[in-house]
Scaffold this motif. Structure first.
Motif, PDB file in Angstrom:
ATOM      1  N   ASP A  84       0.835  -1.198   0.000  1.00 55.11           N
ATOM      2  CA  ASP A  84       0.000   0.000   0.000  1.00 55.11           C
ATOM      3  C   ASP A  84       0.871   1.250   0.000  1.00 55.11           C
ATOM      4  OD1 ASP A  84       0.908   0.091   2.671  1.00 55.11           O
ATOM      5  OD2 ASP A  84      -0.842  -1.035   3.377  1.00 55.11           O
ATOM      6  N   SER A  85       0.401   2.325   0.648  1.00 55.57           N
ATOM      7  CA  SER A  85       1.142   3.589   0.611  1.00 55.57           C
ATOM      8  C   SER A  85       2.473   3.529   1.351  1.00 55.57           C
ATOM      9  CB  SER A  85       0.280   4.712   1.197  1.00 55.57           C
ATOM     10  OG  SER A  85      -0.144   4.387   2.509  1.00 55.57           O
ATOM     11  N   ILE A  86       2.647   2.561   2.242  1.00 57.90           N
ATOM     12  CA  ILE A  86       3.934   2.426   2.926  1.00 57.90           C
ATOM     13  C   ILE A  86       4.978   1.870   1.964  1.00 57.90           C
ATOM     14  CG2 ILE A  86       5.109   1.238   4.838  1.00 57.90           C
ATOM     15  CD1 ILE A  86       2.606   1.540   6.475  1.00 57.90           C
ATOM     16  N   THR A  87       4.560   1.236   0.904  1.00 55.78           N
ATOM     17  CA  THR A  87       5.459   0.846  -0.182  1.00 55.78           C
ATOM     18  C   THR A  87       5.596   1.976  -1.197  1.00 55.78           C
ATOM     19  OG1 THR A  87       4.889  -1.493   0.073  1.00 55.78           O
ATOM     20  CG2 THR A  87       5.821  -0.833  -2.040  1.00 55.78           C
ATOM     21  N   GLU A  88       4.503   2.741  -1.373  1.00 57.91           N
ATOM     22  CA  GLU A  88       4.486   3.813  -2.369  1.00 57.91           C
ATOM     23  C   GLU A  88       5.167   5.081  -1.874  1.00 57.91           C
ATOM     24  OE1 GLU A  88       0.990   6.024  -4.970  1.00 57.91           O
ATOM     25  OE2 GLU A  88       0.729   5.729  -2.812  1.00 57.91           O
ATOM     26  N   GLY A  89       4.762   5.569  -0.698  1.00 63.30           N
ATOM     27  CA  GLY A  89       5.360   6.774  -0.108  1.00 63.30           C
ATOM     28  C   GLY A  89       4.652   8.070  -0.410  1.00 63.30           C
ATOM     29  N   GLU A  90       3.564   8.027  -1.202  1.00 63.15           N
ATOM     30  CA  GLU A  90       2.860   9.262  -1.571  1.00 63.15           C
ATOM     31  C   GLU A  90       1.676   9.495  -0.629  1.00 63.15           C
ATOM     32  OE1 GLU A  90       4.029  11.251  -3.659  1.00 63.15           O
ATOM     33  OE2 GLU A  90       5.239  10.141  -5.099  1.00 63.15           O
ATOM     34  N   ASP A 122      11.615 -12.288  -9.188  1.00 64.07           N
ATOM     35  CA  ASP A 122      12.225 -13.408  -8.476  1.00 64.07           C
ATOM     36  C   ASP A 122      11.851 -13.379  -6.997  1.00 64.07           C
ATOM     37  OD1 ASP A 122      13.964 -14.440 -10.701  1.00 64.07           O
ATOM     38  OD2 ASP A 122      14.765 -12.407 -10.538  1.00 64.07           O
ATOM     39  N   ILE A 123      11.656 -12.175  -6.471  1.00 65.09           N
ATOM     40  CA  ILE A 123      11.347 -11.985  -5.058  1.00 65.09           C
ATOM     41  C   ILE A 123      10.243 -10.948  -4.935  1.00 65.09           C
ATOM     42  CG2 ILE A 123      12.269 -11.231  -2.809  1.00 65.09           C
ATOM     43  CD1 ILE A 123      15.064 -12.016  -3.876  1.00 65.09           C
ATOM     44  N   VAL A 124       9.270 -11.197  -4.062  1.00 65.56           N
ATOM     45  CA  VAL A 124       8.224 -10.226  -3.752  1.00 65.56           C
ATOM     46  C   VAL A 124       8.367  -9.814  -2.290  1.00 65.56           C
ATOM     47  CG1 VAL A 124       5.740  -9.937  -3.357  1.00 65.56           C
ATOM     48  CG2 VAL A 124       6.551 -10.944  -5.490  1.00 65.56           C
ATOM     49  N   LEU A 125       8.421  -8.512  -2.048  1.00 72.23           N
ATOM     50  CA  LEU A 125       8.409  -7.964  -0.695  1.00 72.23           C
ATOM     51  C   LEU A 125       6.983  -7.512  -0.396  1.00 72.23           C
ATOM     52  CD1 LEU A 125      11.659  -5.750  -0.859  1.00 72.23           C
ATOM     53  CD2 LEU A 125      11.456  -8.213  -0.430  1.00 72.23           C
ATOM     54  N   LEU A 126       6.252  -8.300   0.370  1.00 73.03           N
ATOM     55  CA  LEU A 126       4.821  -8.077   0.586  1.00 73.03           C
ATOM     56  C   LEU A 126       4.558  -7.516   1.976  1.00 73.03           C
ATOM     57  CD1 LEU A 126       1.869  -8.405  -0.361  1.00 73.03           C
ATOM     58  CD2 LEU A 126       1.964 -10.763   0.513  1.00 73.03           C
ATOM     59  N   MET A 127       4.058  -6.293   2.018  1.00 71.88           N
ATOM     60  CA  MET A 127       3.611  -5.674   3.272  1.00 71.88           C
ATOM     61  C   MET A 127       2.237  -5.073   3.010  1.00 71.88           C
ATOM     62  SD  MET A 127       5.243  -2.513   5.490  1.00 71.88           S
ATOM     63  CE  MET A 127       6.597  -3.432   6.206  1.00 71.88           C
ATOM     64  N   ILE A 128       1.191  -5.672   3.571  1.00 71.54           N
ATOM     65  CA  ILE A 128      -0.179  -5.255   3.289  1.00 71.54           C
ATOM     66  C   ILE A 128      -1.074  -5.617   4.471  1.00 71.54           C
ATOM     67  CG2 ILE A 128      -0.759  -7.409   2.116  1.00 71.54           C
ATOM     68  CD1 ILE A 128      -1.910  -3.862   1.089  1.00 71.54           C
TER      69      ILE A 128
END
Length: 459
Positions: free
Chosen positions: A112-118, A187-193
């Motif tokens: 979400d926005s914690i990955t986006e930063g906007e 190859d790798i997914v960093l998932l924070m949701i």
């Protein structure tokens, strides 16, 4: 001599004056050798190993370990690593990523926005990706962020990501079902949701089931992708209410068990407690988004999940893995086995990259079929290639090669054992000297130096 083993707690283990074997387990252990030639082995925690006097061998294990050799000729061994390593004795650092260190994996930051930063309060375009990118680059690794979104400061060289402000777990699942993984093939997914689910008053069971289904959908569409599932950031109850804050906390508590169940099903999933690295003081005034320093903590946590990073003090030798290693000497007298100035570098198995640095370096080959090592700084005026008489065979005698055993050419004649192609730097060994058996490439010398028979010594 004693055999000493720790528990799963944070132990302090101390040896005797004899040659001891000391093993930590799962805690963050302190392990001390003594005067003998000790073998010290850390466990899965962030261990500190002190060799003491004697010629000690230190195995850090997983986790970010500190290896202190003490006096004597000490060795940090990575021969049990499950991936290649980058060992840099000049910096005193060994990194072991979950991916091959010579590769450039595609990594999708997903959330979400914690990955986006906007976000509205103290927006930080690039978010944790800034610190993660800087850490990766500083340790000589390469990654490729992928995704349909793009933002970040000029200092962030790769701005791609898949963060979507305000999105819930279900919305990320819909994105996956629309083919985002097939498009970018990470190859790798960093998932924070999950933060927006908690704010929207979703139930705990609903959040758990939604995330479980999302993981399954990622696996179904991209089974080889490594999924790193993170806890979410804490929510400030004084700003967002106790219900949301408690829901986020309870959700995080369930994630390790959820991931364990996926692993038991054979799925390529790992848990990362990145959100747990944050305190409420790391959040902006909106009570949910990290400020810049908080994002740095997240970036460090993601990096720790991707890379084990050991620090070496008083370590003279490094033994590499059975995979493709990069081994960098420091210009002093050391043995980098898998390793490095007057340095001895023993690449071992795997297609290793060897950099001796200054000094009189020795590049050691024990067997001809260990892989093709890249030697980046061979100086024929100072450096030597060492080969094992027992390991290579072919009737070699100890000492410098004879003129009949070495040839600068692209093909062999009847008595050649070593053939060096000066046009491309490729060095081959032919066990029978006739070409009846295929010549095996053992090395590639970058820069095509003027290698002669005097640079190759049989021991």
């Amino acid at each position: 001599m004693a055999f000493i083993q720790g528990t799963s707690k944070n132990d302090t283990l101390t040896g005797t004056p004899l040659a001891d074997r000391i093993y930590g387990l799962a805690g963050n252990d302190k392990i001390y050798g003594y005067a003998g030639n000790d073998l010290l082995r850390g466990g899965s925690g962030q261990d500190t190993l002190f060799g003491g006097s004697g010629n000690d061998t230190l195995y850090g294990g997983s986790g970010d370990d500190r290896l202190v050799g003490g006096s004597g000729i000490d060795t940090a061994s990575y021969n049990q690593a499950t991936q290649g390593i980058i060992a840099n004795l000049k910096q005193g650092i060994v990194v072991t990523p979950i991916f091959a260190p010579s590769s450039q994996p595609k990594i999708m930051p997903l959330g979400d926005s914690i990955t986006e930063g906007e976000h509205r309060v103290n927006p930080t375009p690039g978010t944790y990706r800034i610190r993660l990118w800087n850490n990766v680059s500083a340790d000589g690794l390469k990654i490729d962020f992928v995704g349909s979104q793009f933002n970040g400061p000029p200092s962030l060289d790769d701005k791609n990501h898949e963060g979507h402000g305000g999105w819930t777990i279900d919305e990320i699942t819909n994105l996956v079902d629309r083919g985002i993984l097939k498009t970018y093939q990470p190859d790798i997914v960093l998932l924070m949701i999950g933060t927006n689910d908690a704010l929207g008053r979703s139930g705990l069971r609903e959040m758990y089931n939604d995330l479980s289904y999302l993981i399954d959908r990622i696996v179904q569409q991209s089974a080889k992708t490594q999924i790193l599932v993170s806890s979410i950031a804490p929510i400030n109850a004084s700003v967002r209410g106790e219900t949301a804050a408690n829901l986020a906390q309870d959700f995080n508590a369930l994630l390790p068990g959820l991931v364990d169940r996926k692993v038991a099903q054979g799925k390529n999933v790992s848990f990362v407690n990145a959100g747990g690295s944050l305190k409420l003081s790391d959040l902006t005034s909106d009570g949910i988004h990290p400020h810049h320093q908080g994002y740095d903590k997240l970036g460090n946590a993601w990096y720790d999940a991707l890379v084990d990073r050991d620090t070496l003090t008083g370590i003279e030798n490094v033994t590499g893995s059975r995979f493709a290693d990069k081994l960098i000497g420091n210009g002093a007298a050391n043995v980098l086995q898998g390793n490095a100035g007057n340095d001895t570098l023993i690449g071992g198995f795997g297609n290793d990259t060897l950099i001796g640095g200054s000094g009189y370096d020795r590049f050691v080959f024990n067997y001809p079929a260990e892989g093709v090592d890249i030697i980046r700084d061979f100086n024929p005026n100072f450096d030597t290639i060492i080969v094992s008489q027992a390991g290579f065979g072919g009737g070699l005698s100890r000492g410098t090669l004879t003129s009949r055993e070495f040839r600068v050419a692209a093909t062999q004649n009847s008595s050649d054992r070593f053939i060096y192609n000066r046009s491309n730097g490729n060095l081959f060994f032919d066990v029978d000297g006739t070409g009846n058996a295929d010549a095996i490439q053992i090395a590639k010398l970058i820069g095509e130096p003027n290698l002669t028979r005097n640079n190759i010594v049989v021991i």
